[in-house]
Structures are given as structure tokens and as C-alpha cells.
Design an enzyme around this catalytic site. Structure first.
Site, PDB file in Angstrom:
ATOM      1  N   TYR A  91      -5.296  34.688  30.828  1.00  0.00           N
ATOM      2  CA  TYR A  91      -5.751  33.685  31.782  1.00  0.00           C
ATOM      3  C   TYR A  91      -4.793  33.597  32.973  1.00  0.00           C
ATOM      4  O   TYR A  91      -3.575  33.595  32.807  1.00  0.00           O
ATOM      5  CB  TYR A  91      -5.852  32.338  31.066  1.00  0.00           C
ATOM      6  CG  TYR A  91      -6.078  31.153  31.969  1.00  0.00           C
ATOM      7  CD1 TYR A  91      -7.129  31.144  32.888  1.00  0.00           C
ATOM      8  CD2 TYR A  91      -5.244  30.059  31.913  1.00  0.00           C
ATOM      9  CE1 TYR A  91      -7.330  30.064  33.730  1.00  0.00           C
ATOM     10  CE2 TYR A  91      -5.438  28.965  32.742  1.00  0.00           C
ATOM     11  CZ  TYR A  91      -6.483  28.979  33.652  1.00  0.00           C
ATOM     12  OH  TYR A  91      -6.672  27.912  34.482  1.00  0.00           O
ATOM     13  N   ASP A 148      -3.614  31.424  21.523  1.00  0.00           N
ATOM     14  CA  ASP A 148      -4.611  30.609  22.215  1.00  0.00           C
ATOM     15  C   ASP A 148      -5.965  30.852  21.540  1.00  0.00           C
ATOM     16  O   ASP A 148      -6.502  31.959  21.577  1.00  0.00           O
ATOM     17  CB  ASP A 148      -4.668  31.014  23.692  1.00  0.00           C
ATOM     18  CG  ASP A 148      -5.533  30.081  24.523  1.00  0.00           C
ATOM     19  OD1 ASP A 148      -6.466  29.481  23.963  1.00  0.00           O
ATOM     20  OD2 ASP A 148      -5.286  29.971  25.739  1.00  0.00           O
ATOM     21  N   LYS A 204     -12.390  22.703  26.803  1.00  0.00           N
ATOM     22  CA  LYS A 204     -13.450  23.683  26.628  1.00  0.00           C
ATOM     23  C   LYS A 204     -14.325  23.329  25.418  1.00  0.00           C
ATOM     24  O   LYS A 204     -14.937  22.276  25.398  1.00  0.00           O
ATOM     25  CB  LYS A 204     -12.830  25.080  26.515  1.00  0.00           C
ATOM     26  CG  LYS A 204     -11.790  25.399  27.599  1.00  0.00           C
ATOM     27  CD  LYS A 204     -12.312  25.262  29.010  1.00  0.00           C
ATOM     28  CE  LYS A 204     -11.410  25.886  30.069  1.00  0.00           C
ATOM     29  NZ  LYS A 204     -10.070  25.300  30.209  1.00  0.00           N
ATOM     30  N   ARG A 242       3.350   6.634  24.936  1.00  0.00           N
ATOM     31  CA  ARG A 242       3.838   7.997  25.106  1.00  0.00           C
ATOM     32  C   ARG A 242       4.325   8.553  23.777  1.00  0.00           C
ATOM     33  O   ARG A 242       4.143   9.733  23.470  1.00  0.00           O
ATOM     34  CB  ARG A 242       4.964   8.038  26.147  1.00  0.00           C
ATOM     35  CG  ARG A 242       5.669   9.397  26.226  1.00  0.00           C
ATOM     36  CD  ARG A 242       6.613   9.508  27.414  1.00  0.00           C
ATOM     37  NE  ARG A 242       7.494   8.364  27.543  1.00  0.00           N
ATOM     38  CZ  ARG A 242       8.594   8.151  26.803  1.00  0.00           C
ATOM     39  NH1 ARG A 242       8.921   8.996  25.826  1.00  0.00           N
ATOM     40  NH2 ARG A 242       9.346   7.097  27.021  1.00  0.00           N
TER      41      ARG A 242
END
Length: 379
Positions: free
Chosen positions: A98, A170, A195, A46
């Protein structure tokens, strides 16, 4: 080095991994200590993992940042970015964005006292007026999803600095191959690595990249404390995809622009929203701050719901599915799919009508894609 060379080599030195040409997958949760109180470079996945570190170094190199951070999903990246702020903070947000981001602001962070105020960032005077009241940040999508509106990044970054606000952009739609917001003064770049960066529709992930040392330190602490980091297998898949990012983006761009020109002349289409077309109201801005237009764009269909559904059901090569940026072509109806979480009246105010279709143009032969759309539109 040039972008395509960086994409293949950044973040990995074979000499450090027994000569392995590709970054190994360190599929381990924990690492042994050298001695009591003496951890090695990694202690727990982590907090850090060599496969994730390779991806994060590559992301930083591609975007021109100081550090990159890889997350389990794009929404995990957004959530971590919003944890930079505190109750009472006001964030100026792109007014068409979005649906998942809208849902995150309205159903999660508004309850925590972090307020989103929606502003048309194309209108710099409107932004100046909004900044008259102190704001902690400006949240940008450019191009926007799905309306393909652009924000002048250099201008907005300058206004934000003058008013003490952080800028978060973004960059999912264009990838660093076609747009580098940090070079234009933006503070934090965000990606859904699901993406274009991955490009093969076989992983979900997110990323944040920053240049300012203070922001890098704060994001690093949050990534570890929240546990929003990406796992090594997912990081490996994104790294593998990045190695072909340049060649893929060039083909996505060519195919999408050819289809946009073809749709513009089709009698069943009322409008094509593609910044590479001279008809786009911000075409000159696209040429100024982007080196390409990407593979995703939208258009509006004439004839009402019945005709729209015939198109969506009639395509054979395009897959009716959410997401974008993969090698395969997708067709999306934002009002009932990616933006369904936005209330209808808000969608209408944004301009996301029931007649709007979004295409993610893949790497199939462009003639086959046009033939597929032509046959479906003929119905």
C-alpha cells in the site's frame, strides 16, 4: 462458538450495561475515582474506554489473539506498530504494498533510523538471503495491495522465528473471516478497520491484535503513551459493522469472483489478478491458507491511457474513489490514487503500471455490476 456468533456477541455482556443489547457509546473523556488514589476500571478515555474495550475484545476473539487494540486510523495502527522498533533496526518489507505504508516507511521512519528493505516475500530463498543479516521484523501484506500477491504465512513465520524477527501481517483485504494469520504463526495482525471490518464507509480506524503476552504489553503501553487510540463513536461503528461481517464477506466473495471470471474473458482486459482464479500463480497457496478470496482484486486494461480513462469515467454504479471494503462498489486507479505517493520508477518496478485497475466489489446485484463494467469497457 462459530465465527458469526462470536462476531455478534464477543466483547459485550448486556448484564454489565443495564441489559443493553448493543454496546453503549461511552462518550466521556474522564471517569470518577472511587476515592483518593483509587481509580475504577477506567480513569481517562485515552487509557481505556468501555466502548473501545468491547471492540478490542471482539477483535481479539475474531483473530484468535490474546488482546486487541483499536486505533484512530489504519496509519495510526501502523505507526504504533513501528514504534516497537528502535533506531538502527532493519525491517524486511513486502516489496509491493500500500502506498501509504511505503510513504510511512520512507518519509517518517527512515529519518528515525528504522530502515525498510524491500523483499519479494513470495521467494523464500530471497527471504532467507535477506535474513542472513539480522532483521528486527518482517512486514507482510497478503494479498498485497493492489497486485494480489500472496505470502506463505506459515513458512515466513517459521523463518522469522528461527532468526529472532517479529512478523507483522496486514489482514485488511481478507478480514479474519477468510484468513487468521495468528493461527499460522504470525506475531501481530494489523487491520484498517475502515475497510471490511466496518464495511459501511462511514468511519476510519485501525487495529492491532497479538497473541504473545510481551507484545501485547508493549503495544498497550504505546497506545496509551502515543494517544493513537480510537474514539468511542468510531469504535461503536466498527463494532456494529462487525456483526454482519460474515454474511457480507460471503457476498463480497461471490460477487468479486463472478466479476473476475467475466473480466478474464473480456477482449479489453489483458490480465486479471485474483487469487481465486486458477490462472493466479499462487492459487494453490490461496486454497491452503485462506477460506475465501475477499471482494477486492485488480485487472489490467488494454489500449493505453485514453481507453483506461474512458473506463474510469464511464462507470455509473462503481464509484471512482479510494478505499475498499464497503457495501458500495468502488473503482480505483492505483497509479494516480492509492499509490500516487510512491515514485513512478518504484511503482513500475513493483508492477503497478498505469494500466492497472483495482475493484472493491460491493453488495449490489452482480448482474448490475457486470453490466456497468461492460458498458464502460465498450466505450
Amino acid at each position: 462458538m462459530n465465527f458469526k456468533t462470536i462476531a455478534i456477541h464477543a466483547g459485550h455482556d448486556p448484564k454489565n450495561h443495564l441489559g443493553a443489547a448493543m454496546p453503549p457509546i461511552y462518550q466521556t473523556s474522564t471517569f470518577g475515582f472511587r476515592d483518593v488514589g483509587q481509580p475504577g476500571p477506567y480513569d481517562y478515555s485515552r487509557s481505556g474506554n468501555p466502548t473501545r474495550a468491547a471492540l478490542e475484545e471482539c477483535l481479539a476473539a475474531l483473530e484468535g489473539g490474546r488482546r486487541g487494540f483499536a486505533f484512530a486510523t489504519g496509519m495510526a495502527a501502523e505507526t504504533t506498530a513501528l514504534m516497537l522498533f528502535s533506531s538502527g533496526d532493519r525491517i524486511l518489507v513486502q516489496n509491493d504494498l500500500y502506498g501509504g505504508t511505503y510513504r510511512l516507511f520512507e518519509t517518517v521512519f527512515r529519518k528515525q533510523g528504522i530502515t525498510a528493505e524491500y523483499v519479494d516475500l513470495r521467494d523464500l530463498d530471497a527471504l532467507r538471503a535477506a535474513l542472513a543479516t539480522p532483521a528486527a521484523a518482517i512486514w507482510i501484506e497478503t494479498p498485497t495491495n493492489p497486485l494480489m500477491n500472496l505470502t506463505d504465512l506459515a513458512a515466513v513465520a517459521g523463518l522469522a522465528r528461527a532468526h529472532g524477527a517479529i512478523t507483522i501481517c496486514d489482514n485488511t483485504f481478507l478480514s479474519p473471516y477468510f484468513q487468521r494469520p495468528l493461527d499460522l504463526g504470525i506475531d501481530v495482525v494489523m487491520h484498517s478497520t475502515t475497510k471490511y471490518l466496518n464495511g459501511h464507509s462511514d468511519v476510519v480506524g485501525g487495529a492491532l491484535i497479538a497473541k504473545r503476552e510481551d507484545l501485547c504489553d508493549r503495544i498497550g503501553v504505546l497506545q496509551n503513551a502515543l494517544g493513537t487510540c480510537a474514539g468511542p463513536q468510531d469504535c461503536y461503528l466498527v463494532l456494529r459493522g462487525i456483526k454482519t461481517l460474515g454474511v457480507r464477506m460471503e457476498e463480497h466473495n461471490r460477487n468479486a469472483l463472478a466479476i473476475a471470471h467475466w473480466l478474464q474473458a473480456h477482449p479489453a482486459v489483458s490480465e486479471v489478478l485474483h487469487p481465486g482464479l486458477e490462472s493466479h500463480p499462487q492459487h494453490s497457496l490461496a486454497l491452503k491458507q485462506m477460506t475465501g478470496f475477499g471482494g477486492t482484486f485488480s485487472f489490467r486494461v488494454k489500449g493505453g491511457e485514453a481507453q483506461l480513462y474512458k473506463l474510469l469515467r464511464g462507470v455509473k454504479v462503481f464509484l471512482l474513489a479510494e478505499s475498499l471494503g464497503g457495501v458500495e462498489s468502488l473503482i480505483d486507479h492505483p497509479a494516480t490514487m492509492t499509490h500516487a505517493s510512491i515514485p513512478p520508477e518504484v511503482r513500475q518496478r513493483m508492477g503497478i503500471g498505469d494500466d492497472l485497475i483495482r475493484l472493491s466489489v460491493g453488495l449490489e446485484h452482480v448482474d448490475d455490476l457486470i453490466a456497468d463494467l461492460d458498458a464502460a469497457l465498450a466505450q
